[in-house]
Structure formats: structure tokens, C-alpha cells
Scaffold this motif. Structure first.
Motif, mmCIF file in Angstrom:
data_model
loop_
_atom_site.group_PDB
_atom_site.id
_atom_site.type_symbol
_atom_site.label_atom_id
_atom_site.label_comp_id
_atom_site.label_asym_id
_atom_site.label_seq_id
_atom_site.Cartn_x
_atom_site.Cartn_y
_atom_site.Cartn_z
ATOM 1 N N SER A 38 -2.324 0.057 -17.369
ATOM 2 C CA SER A 38 -1.917 1.236 -17.286
ATOM 3 C C SER A 38 -1.446 1.865 -16.439
ATOM 4 O O SER A 38 0.221 2.981 -16.813
ATOM 5 N N TYR A 39 -1.450 1.740 -15.785
ATOM 6 C CA TYR A 39 -1.568 2.784 -13.873
ATOM 7 C C TYR A 39 0.265 1.902 -13.529
ATOM 8 O O TYR A 39 -0.408 0.439 -12.836
ATOM 9 N N PRO A 40 0.742 2.389 -12.698
ATOM 10 C CA PRO A 40 1.116 1.438 -11.853
ATOM 11 C C PRO A 40 0.831 0.472 -10.515
ATOM 12 O O PRO A 40 -0.398 0.991 -9.938
ATOM 13 N N PHE A 41 1.402 -0.582 -10.763
ATOM 14 C CA PHE A 41 0.608 -1.127 -10.010
ATOM 15 C C PHE A 41 1.248 -1.419 -8.152
ATOM 16 O O PHE A 41 2.719 -2.274 -8.160
ATOM 17 N N ARG A 42 0.951 -0.537 -7.700
ATOM 18 C CA ARG A 42 0.863 -0.541 -5.473
ATOM 19 C C ARG A 42 0.623 -1.441 -5.023
ATOM 20 O O ARG A 42 1.133 -1.181 -3.548
ATOM 21 N N ALA A 43 -0.235 -1.891 -5.354
ATOM 22 C CA ALA A 43 -1.059 -3.316 -4.093
ATOM 23 C C ALA A 43 -0.314 -3.872 -3.216
ATOM 24 O O ALA A 43 -0.444 -4.056 -2.310
ATOM 25 N N GLY A 44 0.320 -4.466 -4.558
ATOM 26 C CA GLY A 44 1.095 -5.704 -3.527
ATOM 27 C C GLY A 44 2.644 -4.641 -2.818
ATOM 28 O O GLY A 44 2.336 -5.721 -1.739
ATOM 29 N N ASP A 45 2.980 -4.008 -3.202
ATOM 30 C CA ASP A 45 4.048 -3.615 -2.169
ATOM 31 C C ASP A 45 3.482 -3.114 -1.022
ATOM 32 O O ASP A 45 3.787 -3.295 -0.073
ATOM 33 N N ASN A 46 1.624 -2.344 -1.259
ATOM 34 C CA ASN A 46 1.593 -1.541 -0.184
ATOM 35 C C ASN A 46 0.852 -2.760 1.279
ATOM 36 O O ASN A 46 0.762 -2.643 2.126
ATOM 37 N N THR A 47 0.440 -3.768 0.338
ATOM 38 C CA THR A 47 -0.090 -4.776 1.325
ATOM 39 C C THR A 47 1.190 -5.577 2.286
ATOM 40 O O THR A 47 0.187 -6.351 2.837
ATOM 41 N N ARG A 48 2.364 -5.815 1.235
ATOM 42 C CA ARG A 48 3.388 -6.369 2.387
ATOM 43 C C ARG A 48 3.735 -5.675 3.461
ATOM 44 O O ARG A 48 4.226 -6.086 4.041
ATOM 45 N N ARG A 49 3.778 -4.507 2.791
ATOM 46 C CA ARG A 49 4.199 -3.398 4.475
ATOM 47 C C ARG A 49 3.399 -3.772 5.278
ATOM 48 O O ARG A 49 3.234 -3.366 6.450
ATOM 49 N N VAL A 50 1.956 -3.570 5.236
ATOM 50 C CA VAL A 50 0.473 -4.717 6.136
ATOM 51 C C VAL A 50 0.934 -5.310 6.236
ATOM 52 O O VAL A 50 0.369 -5.770 7.502
ATOM 53 N N LEU A 51 1.142 -6.910 5.881
ATOM 54 C CA LEU A 51 1.865 -7.306 5.982
ATOM 55 C C LEU A 51 3.206 -7.367 7.500
ATOM 56 O O LEU A 51 2.289 -8.283 8.288
ATOM 57 N N ASP A 52 4.106 -7.002 6.802
ATOM 58 C CA ASP A 52 4.418 -6.599 8.043
ATOM 59 C C ASP A 52 4.805 -5.926 9.188
ATOM 60 O O ASP A 52 4.669 -6.138 10.453
ATOM 61 N N LEU A 53 3.274 -4.707 9.003
ATOM 62 C CA LEU A 53 2.876 -4.385 10.852
ATOM 63 C C LEU A 53 2.150 -5.353 10.998
ATOM 64 O O LEU A 53 2.197 -5.231 12.492
ATOM 65 N N PHE A 54 1.404 -6.092 10.224
ATOM 66 C CA PHE A 54 0.423 -7.328 10.991
ATOM 67 C C PHE A 54 1.607 -8.249 12.293
ATOM 68 O O PHE A 54 1.401 -8.945 13.331
ATOM 69 N N ASP A 55 2.743 -8.669 11.727
ATOM 70 C CA ASP A 55 4.032 -8.991 12.363
ATOM 71 C C ASP A 55 4.368 -8.565 13.528
ATOM 72 O O ASP A 55 4.339 -9.321 14.162
ATOM 73 N N GLU A 56 4.382 -7.657 13.519
ATOM 74 C CA GLU A 56 5.222 -6.360 14.350
ATOM 75 C C GLU A 56 3.790 -6.906 15.268
ATOM 76 O O GLU A 56 4.751 -7.067 16.660
ATOM 77 N N PHE A 57 2.666 -6.331 15.408
ATOM 78 C CA PHE A 57 1.630 -6.813 16.753
ATOM 79 C C PHE A 57 1.310 -7.972 16.698
ATOM 80 O O PHE A 57 0.461 -8.091 17.253
ATOM 81 N N GLY A 58 2.401 -9.146 15.927
ATOM 82 C CA GLY A 58 0.964 -9.705 15.995
ATOM 83 C C GLY A 58 0.100 -10.049 16.137
ATOM 84 O O GLY A 58 -1.162 -11.221 16.486
#
Length: 299
Positions: free
Chosen positions: A36-56
Motif C-alpha cells: 500500500s506504500y509507494p514503491f521507490r526502491a526500483g527507481d532509487n536503485t537505478r540511480r545508484v546503478l547510474d552513479l556506479f557507472d559514472e565512477f566505474g
């Protein structure tokens, strides 16, 4: 890319769970209501993946089975990007509370689900809220039975919820009757206060958010250069999400633990990724020669 400072490679890890699943709110939120709560783990984890890509950077993602079940594409993206997929259990239940049979069912369900979605073996486990303690050392036998080769659940500190004080601070092999399993405990920084030796948590979660970055930098540099050992950094996707909905009804301590300095996590991660070298937990362990210890010696 990180500076070339001749440092060891540290372990980077992400505990993939959502903001309403944390231990701080377990007394005010029923798991039956999670959907019943907004699911935010998916989008937040994708931001983390983008951050890791940025730094290799390659990391280990300890995912809840509950999250994987709702966002299998996220799990496949983690693996396709070259990160390690590991298990955080299915329903974020504390190991020492649910007991042996429920624990076995929980990790078997989660491990099977993650492997089916990702098409790759899962070797690592991290307990929700670091709940492998002196009350639940039997978890090692079940982890070995279920095919895990390493754990990263022990916090060598005094705490009101978790912790095995005086356990080894650096990775070691746990010997049990069922066999052996590697343990990568959460990294602490030793210091003296009023004549007593204390171990200060600094490398993740609320500690990472609360402490100033120069202190975190000094502690990790001391671990690498002074002790000659790798550390493990951990955080949760909700910790880069200061706009998450606020949970009502929780006590002051729980709200402080969850919400303190959420707006500072992102900047600190940028600084850390720019200064140090990181790899998945499994890779860091594979490069080490580990001492052996009876699990009872860590209690």
C-alpha cells in the motif's frame, strides 16, 4: 575515477530494500501493508546503478526477494551491468526473532527467486538489520546448507538491536559442523575513549550519514593503510531519497536513525567513490587469505 593512491580495493555493497521495510519502523508498519506504500526502491536503485557507472565501480547488491518479485527487471539490470547479486532474505525479518525453520524458508525462497530471475548463482547473504548475533549463530549452519559461501551480517559492536562485540573486525572463515563459510564483518574504526578501546561504526547506514566526511575518510584510510585490510561500505537505496514519504507513529529514536542527514548521502558517496577503489564483496574475499575462527569464539 578514484585517485590512484596505492590503496587496497574495498568492498562496496547496497542493501536493496524500501523505506517502509526497515527495522526502525517494524513496530508501526505491518509487512502485509507494504504494497500500500509507494514503491521507490526500483527507481532509487537505478540511480545508484547510474552513479556506479559514472565512477566505474562494481558492487554487491544484497536484494530482498520481496523487491525482486516486484521489479525483476531491476535484478536483471544489476547483473547485466556486471555487479554481484546477493541475498538479503525475502521479507526483512530479524534472524534471531523468526527462528531456524522460518529463517531457512525465508532465505531459500529469496535465493531461489533471485537466481531464477537473474539466471546466475547467488553466493552471498546479509541479514536484515545485521541480525546474525550471539543469539542466532545457528544461521551459519543453515546458510551453509542452502549453498551460501559467504555472509556479511556480523557487526562487531555493542548495539541495542544487533552486534557481536569483540568478534574479529576483518574477514575470516567460520568453522561449523556443517562446514565452513566466509564472514565479512561490517568495518569499524578502533579508538580510545576515557581509557577504553571502542570500535566506531562509520562505513554505512546512519553512521555514514551522521559522521562528517573527513572522519569517514580518515577511518577508511586508516583501515587500508594502517591495518592493511579492505573495508566494506554499505548503504540502502532509500538513503539517497530525502523526498521519501514520512512515516508517522514511530518513536523519536527510530525517526532519528532513519531520517538523519538523508540529504547528505549522495554527496558523501560521490566523494568516497572519487577517493577509493571498490569491488563486489565476493571479489574482495576471493583475493584474501583468511584466518579461521569458531563461530562460538565470536560471541
Amino acid at each position: 575515477m578514484p585517485e590512484d593512491r596505492g590503496q587496497l580495493v574495498n568492498a562496496m555493497s547496497v542493501d536493496v530494500e524500501d523505506y517502509y521495510q526497515v527495522g526502525a519502523f517494524k513496530n508501526v508498519i505491518d509487512p502485509a501493508d507494504w504494497d500500500s506504500y509507494p514503491f521507490r526502491a526500483g527507481d532509487n536503485t537505478r540511480r545508484v546503478l547510474d552513479l556506479f557507472d559514472e565512477f566505474g565501480v562494481k558492487s554487491t547488491f544484497f536484494s530482498l526477494g520481496w523487491v525482486a518479485e516486484r521489479d525483476p527487471a531491476l535484478i536483471r539490470r544489476i547483473v547485466d551491468a556486471g555487479h554481484e547479486l546477493a541475498c538479503h532474505g525475502y521479507g526483512h525479518q530479524l534472524v534471531f526473532e523468526i527462528g531456524q525453520e522460518a529463517f531457512r524458508e525465508d532465505i531459500h525462497r529469496a535465493k531461489s527467486m533471485l537466481e531464477d530471475i537473474a539466471g546466475t548463482a547467488v553466493h552471498g547473504y546479509r541479514a536484515p538489520s545485521y541480525s546474525v548475533t550471539h543469539k542466532s549463530l545457528w544461521a551459519y549452519d543453515i546458510l551453509i546448507d542452502e549453498g551460501f559461501t559467504y555472509d556479511s551480517s556480523v557487526f562487531p559492536i555493542y548495539h541495542d538491536v544487533y552486534g557481536i562485540p569483540h568478534s574479529p573486525r576483518f574477514p575470516y572463515v567460520v568453522e561449523r559442523e556443517k562446514g565452513t563459510i566466509k564472514e565479512f564483518p561490517i568495518t569499524t574504526y578502533p579508538f580510545r575513549f576515557l581509557g577504553r578501546k571502542l570500535d566506531l561504526p562509520f562505513s554505512g547506514g546512519g553512521y555514514f550519514r551522521l559522521l562528517p566526511f573527513p572522519m569517514i575518510d580518515r577511518a577508511l584510510r586508516r583501515i587500508n593503510e594502517g591495518d592493511g585490510m579492505p573495508g566494506v561500505v554499505y548503504f540502502h537505496p532509500w538513503e539517497i531519497d530525502p523526498g521519501q514519504p514520512r512515516i508517522s507513529g514511530a518513536g523519536l529514536k527510530s525517526r532519528f536513525r532513519h531520517y538523519v542527514n538523508l540529504s547528505r548521502t549522495w554527496g558523501k558517496l560521490h566523494k568516497l567513490l572519487g577517493k577509493y577503489r571498490f569491488a563486489p564483496v565476493q571479489d574482495v574475499l576471493a583475493a584474501m587469505t583468511l584466518d579461521r575462527a569458531s563461530a562460538m569464539e565470536n560471541a
